[in-house]
Write a protein that holds these residues in place. Structure first.
Motif, PDB file in Angstrom:
ATOM      1  N   VAL A 110       1.144  -1.001   0.020  1.00 54.77           N
ATOM      2  CA  VAL A 110       0.302   0.223   0.025  1.00 54.77           C
ATOM      3  C   VAL A 110       0.595   1.400  -0.082  1.00 54.77           C
ATOM      4  CG1 VAL A 110      -1.674   1.441   1.330  1.00 54.77           C
ATOM      5  CG2 VAL A 110      -1.622  -1.138   1.276  1.00 54.77           C
ATOM      6  N   GLU A 111       0.392   1.910  -1.112  1.00 53.48           N
ATOM      7  CA  GLU A 111       1.342   3.711  -1.167  1.00 53.48           C
ATOM      8  C   GLU A 111       0.510   4.876  -0.599  1.00 53.48           C
ATOM      9  OE1 GLU A 111       4.027   6.234  -3.569  1.00 53.48           O
ATOM     10  OE2 GLU A 111       2.591   4.591  -5.076  1.00 53.48           O
ATOM     11  N   LEU A 112       0.215   5.148   0.147  1.00 55.05           N
ATOM     12  CA  LEU A 112      -0.328   6.493   0.306  1.00 55.05           C
ATOM     13  C   LEU A 112       0.401   7.739  -0.335  1.00 55.05           C
ATOM     14  CD1 LEU A 112      -0.160   6.526   4.476  1.00 55.05           C
ATOM     15  CD2 LEU A 112      -1.801   6.513   3.053  1.00 55.05           C
ATOM     16  N   LEU A 113      -1.002   7.850  -1.340  1.00 61.14           N
ATOM     17  CA  LEU A 113      -0.504   8.867  -2.590  1.00 61.14           C
ATOM     18  C   LEU A 113      -0.717  10.489  -1.746  1.00 61.14           C
ATOM     19  CD1 LEU A 113      -2.077   7.201  -5.167  1.00 61.14           C
ATOM     20  CD2 LEU A 113       0.340   7.741  -5.003  1.00 61.14           C
ATOM     21  N   ASP A 114      -1.851  10.502  -0.983  1.00 65.92           N
ATOM     22  CA  ASP A 114      -1.930  11.443  -0.632  1.00 65.92           C
ATOM     23  C   ASP A 114      -2.601  11.541   0.966  1.00 65.92           C
ATOM     24  OD1 ASP A 114      -2.485  14.927  -0.641  1.00 65.92           O
ATOM     25  OD2 ASP A 114      -4.367  15.111  -1.861  1.00 65.92           O
ATOM     26  N   TYR A 115      -2.630  12.582   1.574  1.00 62.91           N
ATOM     27  CA  TYR A 115      -3.550  12.812   3.273  1.00 62.91           C
ATOM     28  C   TYR A 115      -3.948  14.405   3.635  1.00 62.91           C
ATOM     29  CZ  TYR A 115      -4.126  10.352   7.509  1.00 62.91           C
ATOM     30  OH  TYR A 115      -5.351   9.267   8.775  1.00 62.91           O
ATOM     31  N   VAL A 116      -5.476  14.375   3.867  1.00 66.26           N
ATOM     32  CA  VAL A 116      -5.598  15.444   4.298  1.00 66.26           C
ATOM     33  C   VAL A 116      -6.103  15.261   5.671  1.00 66.26           C
ATOM     34  CG1 VAL A 116      -7.052  16.840   3.548  1.00 66.26           C
ATOM     35  CG2 VAL A 116      -5.914  16.315   2.033  1.00 66.26           C
ATOM     36  N   VAL A 117      -5.780  16.316   6.524  1.00 64.28           N
ATOM     37  CA  VAL A 117      -6.248  16.700   7.598  1.00 64.28           C
ATOM     38  C   VAL A 117      -7.205  18.217   7.939  1.00 64.28           C
ATOM     39  CG1 VAL A 117      -5.836  16.923  10.106  1.00 64.28           C
ATOM     40  CG2 VAL A 117      -5.221  15.259   8.485  1.00 64.28           C
ATOM     41  N   VAL A 118      -8.731  17.822   8.242  1.00 61.59           N
ATOM     42  CA  VAL A 118      -9.295  18.844   8.719  1.00 61.59           C
ATOM     43  C   VAL A 118      -9.818  19.167   9.785  1.00 61.59           C
ATOM     44  CG1 VAL A 118     -11.306  20.714   7.428  1.00 61.59           C
ATOM     45  CG2 VAL A 118     -10.004  19.359   6.050  1.00 61.59           C
ATOM     46  N   GLU A 119      -9.346  19.953  10.976  1.00 61.02           N
ATOM     47  CA  GLU A 119      -9.576  19.802  12.132  1.00 61.02           C
ATOM     48  C   GLU A 119     -10.188  21.291  12.881  1.00 61.02           C
ATOM     49  OE1 GLU A 119      -7.416  21.189  14.868  1.00 61.02           O
ATOM     50  OE2 GLU A 119      -6.600  22.841  13.544  1.00 61.02           O
ATOM     51  N   ASP A 120     -10.787  21.047  14.040  1.00 61.51           N
ATOM     52  CA  ASP A 120     -11.398  21.928  14.694  1.00 61.51           C
ATOM     53  C   ASP A 120     -10.792  21.985  15.757  1.00 61.51           C
ATOM     54  OD1 ASP A 120     -12.375  24.389  16.033  1.00 61.51           O
ATOM     55  OD2 ASP A 120     -14.193  23.901  14.784  1.00 61.51           O
ATOM     56  N   GLY A 121      -9.941  22.389  16.104  1.00 64.28           N
ATOM     57  CA  GLY A 121      -8.956  22.535  18.141  1.00 64.28           C
ATOM     58  C   GLY A 121      -9.403  24.109  18.622  1.00 64.28           C
ATOM     59  N   GLY A 122     -11.085  24.418  18.292  1.00 69.55           N
ATOM     60  CA  GLY A 122     -11.115  26.232  18.608  1.00 69.55           C
ATOM     61  C   GLY A 122     -10.087  27.066  18.507  1.00 69.55           C
ATOM     62  N   VAL A 123      -9.862  27.633  19.300  1.00 71.79           N
ATOM     63  CA  VAL A 123      -8.561  28.890  19.286  1.00 71.79           C
ATOM     64  C   VAL A 123      -7.253  28.408  19.708  1.00 71.79           C
ATOM     65  CG1 VAL A 123      -8.307  30.659  19.994  1.00 71.79           C
ATOM     66  CG2 VAL A 123     -10.534  30.539  19.629  1.00 71.79           C
ATOM     67  N   LEU A 124      -6.571  28.269  18.131  1.00 69.04           N
ATOM     68  CA  LEU A 124      -5.032  27.371  19.273  1.00 69.04           C
ATOM     69  C   LEU A 124      -4.453  28.087  19.391  1.00 69.04           C
ATOM     70  CD1 LEU A 124      -5.308  26.068  15.148  1.00 69.04           C
ATOM     71  CD2 LEU A 124      -6.296  24.956  17.092  1.00 69.04           C
ATOM     72  N   LEU A 125      -3.463  27.873  21.158  1.00 74.19           N
ATOM     73  CA  LEU A 125      -2.657  29.058  21.841  1.00 74.19           C
ATOM     74  C   LEU A 125      -1.252  28.920  20.443  1.00 74.19           C
ATOM     75  CD1 LEU A 125      -2.886  27.205  25.033  1.00 74.19           C
ATOM     76  CD2 LEU A 125      -4.508  28.798  23.973  1.00 74.19           C
ATOM     77  N   ASN A 126      -1.471  28.085  19.732  1.00 75.49           N
ATOM     78  CA  ASN A 126      -0.174  28.248  19.085  1.00 75.49           C
ATOM     79  C   ASN A 126       0.002  27.192  17.308  1.00 75.49           C
ATOM     80  OD1 ASN A 126       2.467  27.674  17.462  1.00 75.49           O
ATOM     81  ND2 ASN A 126       3.545  28.400  19.572  1.00 75.49           N
ATOM     82  N   PRO A 127      -0.619  27.597  16.201  1.00 70.83           N
ATOM     83  CA  PRO A 127      -0.978  27.184  15.398  1.00 70.83           C
ATOM     84  C   PRO A 127      -0.177  26.289  14.940  1.00 70.83           C
ATOM     85  CG  PRO A 127      -1.702  28.957  15.111  1.00 70.83           C
ATOM     86  CD  PRO A 127      -1.157  28.692  16.050  1.00 70.83           C
ATOM     87  N   MET A 128       1.225  26.283  15.242  1.00 71.92           N
ATOM     88  CA  MET A 128       2.363  25.818  14.638  1.00 71.92           C
ATOM     89  C   MET A 128       3.036  24.506  15.660  1.00 71.92           C
ATOM     90  SD  MET A 128       7.172  27.068  14.534  1.00 71.92           S
ATOM     91  CE  MET A 128       6.529  27.177  15.950  1.00 71.92           C
ATOM     92  N   VAL A 129       2.606  24.654  17.365  1.00 71.36           N
ATOM     93  CA  VAL A 129       2.321  23.704  17.761  1.00 71.36           C
ATOM     94  C   VAL A 129       1.537  22.582  17.519  1.00 71.36           C
ATOM     95  CG1 VAL A 129       2.631  23.137  20.174  1.00 71.36           C
ATOM     96  CG2 VAL A 129       3.869  24.756  19.006  1.00 71.36           C
TER      97      VAL A 129
END
Length: 778
Positions: free
Chosen positions: A644-663
């Motif tokens: 199995v090869e993973l060709l593409d992977y997408v995450v759409v998430e909602d964590g509320g207000v992010l204290l630090n988006p990079m973290v």
């Protein structure tokens, strides 16, 4: 919000030392007079221990439980009705209950010498039949792991619902048997500790790689018979935890006892073989699940029986029932349907005790639920994402209480699906499938949507009967005489970036530059009490505590600053590291200097408690926050090799207000890679005698860069109405959905062949076996 405060992608302060090899881990601690220990571990999974024999020349260097006079076994109690308590000795006594269980402790000047001694210790064990498969272990005639139990069940739970009425109206009925494999958490740094008796303080100091210093202290006090004030537990840098470091280890009890007996520092470091053999301890579930839906794919009911392999003991503070008991409440996830029934079994087996791994039960639950959603879609001849859109709770229903009584705070779950469909290029993938691949591989697309209840509070954990009920999270905050800020919290950072994110919170409230904020954590002698870092609670609970303490500290500073400016307190504000009023400003440095060094200039009504305090925080609604996400995967499956090869992977998430988006992105990336391991690679298998079949990383496959596609992330920030900044817990979410999304994509690719994978991991062997079975049926 301030430029370096909440919501800013401030670079991690910790990285400067960690990426340069300047971190200080347990392995880096060396003390004068230190000795090291190694353990003799059981070579069999189940047996009666008849004796331990060591050469006479090693007298005083080999210890068993019989030598540890007064040391009690580890007890993980629960208030759940029907729960059976298992006592785990620090060193096995009458019985061994899993391969790798510690039986004897050997001490020497170096680890190598201690291991040489251990190699000469002989164990006399009468082997007994081992319980390896949880379904067979749950049978009435299975050999007992604990002789005084009537069966091998820690706990059975039942959630009842009117399934029959829903089933009668269902046009679609799908039933699946699904299984997930046992895994090792494999943190970069294994467990380890250094114990020393402090003669001056008459106190035991335990440096340990842990997520829960205060909880470990409580458990250690129970085992050793010491008052908690006579134990200090401190965590240095911790190289990953994931749940494995959220417990009291028998090895910690042994090291602490030996340090007191010898009056010398004692060190133990878990090596990778010990971890693989004695700590394969998570994610082994089995589901028999039926979904009922109408002809339009709308879910009417869900009926499930779930078994979780809990291993031989419940570890301190609590573990054996944490996964299975949760299955009965979280299996419906974010879907809105009227009827649910679920029976769960926490099964005692001859394997290492289960420990809650990142995502705690949700990875298996998501795999089970999302497999049923896809099965309903195939029966209804609908796109899988359309069935999700028809069944997910809608934003206008918020706040929403689902069929098991979970109170969802806020969010737009269908929108996460729509965005994932667009980002993954759903229609283009379908066209690609029609055209076929030049190399003959089959392409598939898969989705998984989940919710993660995090930052659970008192009301939730009290109801679960857990002995370590969280209450008010506390923070100590202080202005130093030169105007800097010191923050101390009792939770422990092992990747959560406290030193960065909590400094951002302090900046948000006090306006002081984050570089002038010091954050310390994880030391019972210095920090306020905390149940620790677990359950995606840090951003909400620790962040809320830091904000509360800084608000109170800021109020004191404002009053002094107003006096110095000859202004009224309600006329001043904190801005740019200063108290600013109508006619000017005074720096917080000057405010601090005034309090500490020029008290004659303070207002007459100044708070005598000064510029330091401890404050507590708990959300008014403490049933937890609900972060969520939709993951989408595109795979290519080779029907000849099963690869199995993973060709593409997408995450759409909602964590509320992010204290630090990079973290947050870093948390999602890391969790997703762990989820890829669960989906495709990681499995600790056992033979019929309970022997683990992997003892090195040559046998236990972990995903690396070559196995990981570029992961694309999109954020939806729906603020929680119940938390200080609107943040939600998100640390575990990345690891929850990948197995479901990836296996759904594999099944989509292989659907024309009549193949459906129902077990994790989906290895090449499993895929080829499924293809062969489908061909035989045809």
């Amino acid at each position: 919000m301030r430029p370096k405060g909440v919501g800013a992608s401030v670079p991690r302060r910790e990285d400067d030392r960690l990426l340069r090899g300047r971190g200080r881990f347990v392995g880096d601690i060396r003390m004068a007079g230190q000795v090291e220990i190694a353990f003799v571990r059981s070579p069999v999974a189940h047996g009666r221990l008849r004796g331990v024999r060591a050469p006479e020349r090693f007298a005083g260097r080999v210890f068993t439980q019989a030598d540890m006079t007064g040391v009690k076994g580890i007890l993980a109690r629960s208030g759940l009705k029907g729960f059976r308590v298992s006592e785990q000795p620090a060193l096995a006594t009458d019985k061994v209950r899993f391969a790798g269980e510690p039986v004897a402790m050997c001490v020497a000047e170096t680890r190598a010498e201690a291991e040489d001694i251990a190699a000469e210790v002989a164990l006399d064990i009468e082997a007994l039949p081992a319980n390896v498969d949880m379904l067979r272990a749950a049978a009435p005639d299975a050999p007992r792991v604990h002789d005084d139990w009537p069966d091998n069940l820690f706990l059975e739970t039942f959630v009842d619902g009117d399934i029959e009425r829903a089933a009668a109206d269902a046009a679609i009925r799908v039933t699946r048997k699904l299984r997930t494999s046992r895994q090792c958490m494999a943190p970069l740094e294994g467990k380890g500790c250094v114990a020393v008796w402090d003669r001056h303080m008459e106190q035991l100091l335990l440096w340990t790689s842990t997520q829960m210093p205060h909880i470990v202290r409580s458990g250690l006090a129970e085992c050793l018979g010491l008052e908690e004030r006579r134990i200090r537990v401190a965590a240095p840098d911790v190289g990953g935890g994931f749940g494995w470091k959220g417990l009291l280890q028998p090895e910690e009890v042994c090291a602490a006892w030996l340090a007191m007996k010898l009056d010398r520092p004692v060190k133990w470091l878990e090596d990778r073989r010990e971890h693989l053999v004695a700590a394969a301890n998570c994610r082994e579930h089995h589901y028999e699940i039926t979904g009922y839906a109408d002809a339009e794919g709308r879910l009417l009911a869900l009926d499930a029986v779930a078994h979780v392999d809990a291993g031989a003991y419940s570890v301190y503070p609590f573990s054996a029932c944490l996964e299975a008991a949760q299955v009965g409440s979280i299996l419906p996830g974010p879907y809105d349907f009227p009827a649910f029934r679920c029976r769960t079994y926490s099964v005692c087996t001859n394997k290492p005790p289960i420990v809650p791994y990142r995502g705690v039960a949700r990875t298996g639950v998501c795999f089970a639920m999302e497999s049923i959603i896809d099965a309903i879609a195939r029966e209804a001849r609908l796109e899988p994402y359309e069935v999700r859109l028809r069944n997910l709770v809608r934003p206008e229903q918020m706040p929403f209480r689902n069929v098991t009584g979970k109170d969802f705070d806020m969010g737009d779950y269908p929108e996460s699906v729509r965005r994932a469909v667009a980002m993954i290029g759903h229609d283009a993938v379908r066209e690609r499938q029609k055209a076929g691949e030049p190399d003959g591989r089959r392409v598939g697309i898969g989705y998984a949507t989940y919710c993660e209840q995090g930052a659970h509070g008192t009301s939730v954990y009290h109801g679960w009967g857990i002995p370590m009920v969280p209450g008010f999270e506390q923070c100590f905050a202080r202005f130093t005489p030169d105007g800097g800020v010191e923050i101390r919290v009792g939770a422990q950072s092992h990747g959560q970036s406290f030193e960065t994110t909590m400094a951002q919170v302090a900046h948000e409230i006090l306006s002081i530059d984050p570089d002038r904020v010091s954050v310390s954590h994880g030391d019972t002698a210095l920090s306020p009490y905390s149940t620790g870092t677990w359950g995606s609670r840090s951003a909400v609970m620790v962040g809320g505590a830091v904000a509360t303490a800084c608000e109170k500290l800021g109020a004191r500073a404002l009053r002094i600053g107003a006096h110095l400016l000859q202004a009224k307190p309600d006329e001043v504000r904190l801005e740019g590291g200063a108290v600013v009023g109508p006619g000017g400003s005074v720096s917080l440095d000057e405010v601090a200097r005034t309090f500490y060094r020029r008290p004659q200039n303070l207002p007459a009504d100044v708070d005598p408690d000064g510029l330091e305090l401890t404050a507590g925080y708990r959300p008014v609604v403490d049933t937890g926050t609900f972060s969520y996400a939709t993951h989408a995967a595109v795979v290519a499956v080779d029907g000849e090799t099963g690869g199995v090869e993973l060709l593409d992977y997408v995450v759409v998430e909602d964590g509320g207000v992010l204290l630090n988006p990079m973290v947050v992105d870093g948390q999602i990336y890391g969790g997703a890679v762990q989820g890829i391991g669960t989906a495709l690679y990681e499995a600790m298998r056992y033979d019929a005698n309970g022997q683990p079949l992997a003892s090195t990383l040559a046998d236990y496959t972990l995903p690396g860069a070559a196995e990981t596609p570029p992961i694309r992330i999109a954020h939806m920030e729906t603020p929680s109405p119940n938390t200080r900044f609107g943040q939600k817990g998100i640390g575990e979410g990345g690891a929850i959905a990948p197995p479901a999304a990836i296996v759904n994509a594999i099944n989509d690719a292989l659907a024309p062949l009549g193949v459906e994978i129902g077990a994790l991991p989906a290895t090449p062997h499993a895929i080829l076996s499924a293809i062969a079975a489908a061909e035989a049926v045809r």
